[in-house]
Design a protein around this motif. Structure first.
Motif, PDB file in Angstrom:
ATOM      1  N   GLY A  96       0.800  -1.221   0.000  1.00  0.00           N
ATOM      2  CA  GLY A  96       0.000   0.000   0.000  1.00  0.00           C
ATOM      3  C   GLY A  96       0.834   1.273   0.000  1.00  0.00           C
ATOM      4  O   GLY A  96       0.392   2.309  -0.483  1.00  0.00           O
ATOM      5  N   PHE A 156       3.314   1.800  -1.817  1.00  0.00           N
ATOM      6  CA  PHE A 156       3.781   2.095  -3.162  1.00  0.00           C
ATOM      7  C   PHE A 156       2.688   2.075  -4.222  1.00  0.00           C
ATOM      8  O   PHE A 156       2.798   2.756  -5.225  1.00  0.00           O
ATOM      9  CB  PHE A 156       4.868   1.093  -3.573  1.00  0.00           C
ATOM     10  CG  PHE A 156       6.041   1.148  -2.646  1.00  0.00           C
ATOM     11  CD1 PHE A 156       6.912   2.220  -2.699  1.00  0.00           C
ATOM     12  CD2 PHE A 156       6.264   0.149  -1.719  1.00  0.00           C
ATOM     13  CE1 PHE A 156       7.987   2.301  -1.845  1.00  0.00           C
ATOM     14  CE2 PHE A 156       7.338   0.216  -0.859  1.00  0.00           C
ATOM     15  CZ  PHE A 156       8.208   1.290  -0.911  1.00  0.00           C
ATOM     16  N   GLY A 200      -2.024   3.427   3.271  1.00  0.00           N
ATOM     17  CA  GLY A 200      -1.228   3.729   2.088  1.00  0.00           C
ATOM     18  C   GLY A 200      -1.563   5.087   1.478  1.00  0.00           C
ATOM     19  O   GLY A 200      -0.719   5.733   0.874  1.00  0.00           O
ATOM     20  N   LEU A 201      -2.805   5.520   1.647  1.00  0.00           N
ATOM     21  CA  LEU A 201      -3.223   6.792   1.054  1.00  0.00           C
ATOM     22  C   LEU A 201      -2.609   7.998   1.755  1.00  0.00           C
ATOM     23  O   LEU A 201      -2.598   9.092   1.213  1.00  0.00           O
ATOM     24  CB  LEU A 201      -4.755   6.906   1.102  1.00  0.00           C
ATOM     25  CG  LEU A 201      -5.510   6.019   0.111  1.00  0.00           C
ATOM     26  CD1 LEU A 201      -7.001   6.038   0.408  1.00  0.00           C
ATOM     27  CD2 LEU A 201      -5.268   6.487  -1.310  1.00  0.00           C
ATOM     28  N   PRO A 212       3.923   8.157   2.326  1.00  0.00           N
ATOM     29  CA  PRO A 212       4.721   8.283   1.113  1.00  0.00           C
ATOM     30  C   PRO A 212       5.137   6.897   0.633  1.00  0.00           C
ATOM     31  O   PRO A 212       5.110   5.972   1.428  1.00  0.00           O
ATOM     32  CB  PRO A 212       5.945   9.073   1.589  1.00  0.00           C
ATOM     33  CG  PRO A 212       6.033   8.827   3.059  1.00  0.00           C
ATOM     34  CD  PRO A 212       4.640   8.556   3.533  1.00  0.00           C
ATOM     35  N   VAL A 256       3.454   6.985  -2.519  1.00  0.00           N
ATOM     36  CA  VAL A 256       2.230   7.239  -3.267  1.00  0.00           C
ATOM     37  C   VAL A 256       1.102   7.434  -2.274  1.00  0.00           C
ATOM     38  O   VAL A 256       0.390   6.517  -1.936  1.00  0.00           O
ATOM     39  CB  VAL A 256       1.872   6.072  -4.221  1.00  0.00           C
ATOM     40  CG1 VAL A 256       0.629   6.407  -5.020  1.00  0.00           C
ATOM     41  CG2 VAL A 256       3.012   5.815  -5.159  1.00  0.00           C
TER      42      VAL A 256
HETATM   43 NA    NA Z   1       1.342   5.365   0.017  1.00  0.00          NA
END
Ligand code: NA
Ligand code: NA
Lengths: 305, 193, 438
Positions: free
Chosen positions: C335, C337, C376-377, C380, C382
């Protein structure tokens, strides 16, 4: 050599067991041939299998042949209401000139049949029983296969198309009043929790779907004679098993629904004839309109006693 | 660091005719894709109305909507590429100096163009078979499949074109590779993480 | 080559290609195409367009652009501000009312949007400047919105739940319901942390209540009404027998567009185009990743990698909770990446059989997986929500946003632990509404 066999069913399903039987037999024979099974659509989606099979990108599959009805209109006859009455009739149909014609069409696509087999299904409704055409009038229905949709629409039902996995929720929320699908789907999706009445396939039934084990013809012909013989031998055994299991699934579904307090209804000769008359005006007519030379095939199928 | 930018981030074209024509085509694709999605919204609502209020059969709607959304996705590819909207992870480019970064950009986008072009090529092949053999979908509606399949070669073909334009824009100096400033690690407050 | 070893090679190559700056979807296609040519010959290559098309050929996926339109049309109006202001007027008696109303607004907005960035943008545009003006620490202002925005994919409707439902053939209606209570749990944890840390930072004064008259409170209600109607309408259509979740999405999209046009007077074609452009961009991006991940999983399955990994994990004789812990670590790293849909589509076919074999509930697992994706959102490299915050408040340094978000990541990890101890938080509501699971 490793052959790849893809299908859409779980490993508990009879169609997987048929494939597994052949894979086991071939392995036991120790003739340098191995069949690797990809179950549960883990390689190709259900309706995505025929094209790679015909191009030799996939070696084997267990497939409802009518899925390829958009490519070969004649295949639509393998899921046509009233063409098959019961499993023994289906077995006779498999040996008929009608099936020879269907297999000739498959050969044009470089496809051949290893195991013949039909599975049956029935109807069930959340309010009443469905045995005759008048029972579906005004109902929201889900049908398995376009010929059945055409026939049921002809009987005055409204058709909502959805996957068999969605029937349970759709009935629960009231989107659907009745459904038509295979005996095994009725049981595995626990439809008995939602319905009042079930019409299982019995003496007379409408819904039979041809679901053979297919192989790419060139791939088969590329095998050694010994390998070919072993495959055909194993297929013969599997075919007998398939027929027995198909009958057993219908009986099991009847039992499971009854145990869960669902009323069981039977289709009579009269009902069957009424449906067939309706099918003649709707699904058969639409089929012939789509494929003018299909009339001859249809007559051949109807001629099987 | 990376990601889709939420602001309007379309590629600069300058007065380069090739870039401008490509940009115009991609924008047109965006309009078509958006139109298809809106059509899908209306058709789905119409389907619910027909089934729930009128209690009639719904024959063509489900299929039409699915094909519209697929076509919108494929036709929308070049437009989203032009907006730099395809999410990516540019860890390696950030770690590189400007020169090597430019080389990496050309390599990465050439590989992308190659694969997209290949999909367009085999997609055309697939479309042609469906067209010549008159394949239909296996439903009562029986839509001729070459119509939805047409989106495959068109979408990937124009996507390839837009990627080539993106390479061209960097080679000509209209744009920076990966849209990164020269020293991204020390940049701040510009939306360039 | 041994499939497990091959799997390792595929993994390394995939990471390298994805880090090269190539877009995720194209990268997955490049890797899939390459390995198929080498190990399966050219014959598989000719199949790629068909497989790609077939992966998208699913009615359930239609809901993705629809739920994105819902969020985008509302986000483009001042609706987010209204919602947020209404909550503030009603909640100011509570200590820390402003941050609490921001988080509440995020949760409510999540119920109208299937995507996280949209939620983040809609509430953050108003909420972050307001919180900073009133003296909340920058970290709390940015972090609470970044984290609150992630609720967009946990509280229904949710794009990632749809993708999970499609990938695992699980009921989407059931998955949606499973996200409700865990979403509320997260909101409560976020709120508790925000208030506590603001108090501790010596800004206790900003937590003291300001007063609005009852008149002021009721005055704003009509402006919130359209949302409540949309939420109720969508829920009614979904669970009241009118339509399936995918179909309902279209009703929601149409209603939101109409509310934006009629109530918020968004008549100009330019304003409408912005909504359609943003939602088309996000939908195409997500659907293309779904299609590409489909080709990638075909490659893994065709080369027998998926099956070998599943078999290999099956032979490891470990405690089921150790297994779940390992799965969580894997999902977290993935998550960091990859966007959520890519992780779900690549991981679900491998993980789900293992998870269910170990006796875990697939609906419960969907919630655990989604919370991992939420982390993950806001992490870093992504972290889509981080970009949104950076766009809204460009003068808050990234370091501060990251540091501000970190405790909320802690809240999410805590929620995963709570859910592991009390799985009923996820499964109770769907069982109640839809009957026991199949
Ligand atoms: Na992320
Ligand atoms: Na949501």
């Amino acid at each position: 050599e490793t052959l790849r066999l893809s299908h859409q069913w779980s490993t508990q399903d009879v169609r997987h067991k048929v494939a597994q039987m052949i894979a086991d037999e071939v392995k036991a024979a120790d003739i340098g041939l191995d069949i690797r099974i990809f179950p549960s659509s883990s390689l190709f989606k259900a309706r995505e299998q025929y094209t790679p099979l015909s191009r030799g990108q996939l070696d084997m599959t267990v497939l409802p042949l009518s899925y390829a009805g958009g490519q070969r209109a004649a295949y639509n006859l393998t899921l046509m209401p009233g063409l098959v009455k019961n499993h023994d009739h289906a077995a006779r149909l498999n040996e008929s000139p009608f099936m020879d014609d269907i297999k000739a069409i498959m050969a044009e696509d470089d496809v051949m049949v290893l195991v013949d087999g039909y599975l049956a299904g029935g109807f069930s409704g959340t309010e009443g029983c469905i045995t005759a055409p008048k029972d579906v009038e005004g109902k929201q229905m889900r049908a398995a296969g376009k010929a059945f949709e055409q026939m049921l629409a002809g009987a005055g039902a409204s058709i909502a198309s959805m996957a068999s996995s969605e029937i349970y929720n759709a009935m629960q929320t009231g989107v659907l009043d009745a459904a038509n699908t295979s005996s095994s789907s009725f049981v595995s999706y626990r439809i008995y929790e939602q319905v009042a009445c079930y019409t299982p396939p019995g003496e007379y039934a409408l819904w039979f779907m041809y679901q053979p084990l297919l192989m790419n013809k060139s791939t088969f012909e590329g095998l050694s004679e010994e390998q070919q013989d072993t495959l055909l031998e194993a297929s013969k055994k599997a075919e007998a098993f398939y027929l027995e299991e198909a009958k057993k699934e219908d009986a099991d579904s009847r039992e499971v629904f009854a145990q869960n307090g669902v009323e069981i209804a039977e289709m009579t000769q009269e009902d069957f004839d009424a449906w067939r008359e309706l099918a003649r005006e709707t699904s058969y007519a639409a089929f012939v309109e789509d494929l003018p030379e299909g009339q001859e095939l249809l007559d051949k199928a109807l001629a099987v006693e | 660091m990376t990601g889709t930018r939420m602001n309007d981030n379309k590629a600069l074209t300058g007065s380069d005719p090739f870039l401008r024509v490509t940009a115009a085509i991609s924008t047109l694709c965006g309009w078509i894709a958006a139109g298809m999605v809106v059509a899908a919204v209306f058709i789905t609502c119409q389907m619910i109305f027909v089934r729930f209020v009128l209690n009639h059969s719904t024959i063509w709607q489900t299929e039409a909507v699915v094909y519209l959304v697929i076509a919108a996705t494929l036709i929308g590819l070049p437009y989203v590429q032009r907006l730099k909207g395809h999410v990516n992870v540019d860890l390696i480019p950030i770690a590189l100096q400007f020169g090597p970064r430019k080389v990496l950009y050309v390599v990465v986008l050439s590989a992308s163009a190659l694969v997209m072009g290949m999909l367009a090529f085999y997609g055309y092949d697939f479309w042609q078979v469906a067209y010549q053999r008159g394949w239909k979908s296996d439903t009562v509606w029986g839509v001729r499949l070459w119509i939805p399949y047409l989106a495959i070669p068109v979408g990937f073909g124009l996507m390839t074109l837009q990627i080539v334009a993106d390479i061209w824009a960097v080679l000509k100096g209209h744009e920076r590779p990966f849209g990164l400033v020269r020293d991204p690690l020390n940049a701040s407050g510009t939306g360039e993480l | 080559m041994d499939p497990l070893l091959l799997g390792g090679v595929v993994g390394i190559v995939t990471i390298l290609v994805l880090f090269s700056g190539m877009s995720v979807a194209v990268g997955l296609l490049v890797v899939s195409g390459g390995f198929l040519i080498i190990f399966d010959g050219m014959r598989s290559l000719t199949l790629m367009p068909e497989i790609l098309f077939a992966k998208l050929d699913d009615f359930a996926l239609l809901a993705i652009p629809m739920f994105i339109i819902m969020g985008a049309s509302i986000a483009s109006t001042r609706a987010g501000a209204d919602l947020y202001e209404a909550l503030e007027r009603w909640l100011t008696r509570v200590p820390g009312g402003l941050v609490i109303s921001n988080l509440g607004a995020c949760a409510l907005f999540s119920a109208m949007s299937g995507s996280s960035p949209a939620t983040c943008a809609a509430i953050g545009k108003m909420g972050i400047p307001e919180m900073r003006k009133r003296g909340y620490p920058d970290g709390v202002a940015a972090g609470s919105i970044a984290a609150g925005g992630t609720l967009g994919i946990l509280i229904p409707p949710s794009v990632t739940m749809i993708v999970y439902g499609v990938a695992t053939e699980t009921s989407i209606g059931r998955l949606f319901l499973a996200g409700v209570l865990p979403g509320m749990l997260l909101v409560a944890l976020f709120m508790a942390w925000s208030v506590w840390t603001t108090w501790r930072s010596g800004n206790a004064a900003v937590l003291s209540p300001t007063f609005y008259s009852w008149r002021e409170r009721f005055e704003i209600m009509p402006r919130v009404l359209p949302f409540l109607l949309i939420i109720v309408g969508v829920l009614y259509a979904m669970y009241g027998g009118i339509a399936t979740p995918s179909e309902t999405a279209a009703v929601g999209a149409l209603l939101c567009l109409l509310v934006a046009m009629i109530i918020y007077r968004m008549w100009s074609p330019a304003a409408l185009w912005v909504v359609l452009r943003d939602s088309t961009r996000e939908s195409v991006m997500i659907l293309f990743i779904i299609a590409a991940a489909g080709v990638f999983s075909y490659m893994l399955s065709s080369l027998f990698i998926t099956q070998s990994i599943a078999e290999w994990i099956g032979t490891l004789d470990v405690n089921r909770w150790v297994l779940m812990g390992a799965v969580n670590v894997f999902l977290l790293i993935a998550g960091f990446f990859l966007p959520p849909v890519a992780v779900i589509l690549m991981a679900a076919p491998i993980l789900l059989p293992i998870i269910t074999a170990a006796g875990f509930d697939p609906i419960w697992f969907a919630v655990i997986l989604t919370i991992n994706m939420e982390i993950g959102l806001i992490s870093p490299p992504v972290g889509l929500n981080l970009y949104v915050i950076n766009g809204i408040a460009p003068d808050i340094p990234l370091k501060t946003i990251l540091k501000g978000s970190l405790p909320y990541v802690g809240c999410m990890v805590l929620a995963i632990i709570v859910l592991s101890v009390f799985p009923g938080i996820a499964t109770w509501l769907p069982d109640l509404v839809m009957g026991a699971a199949l």
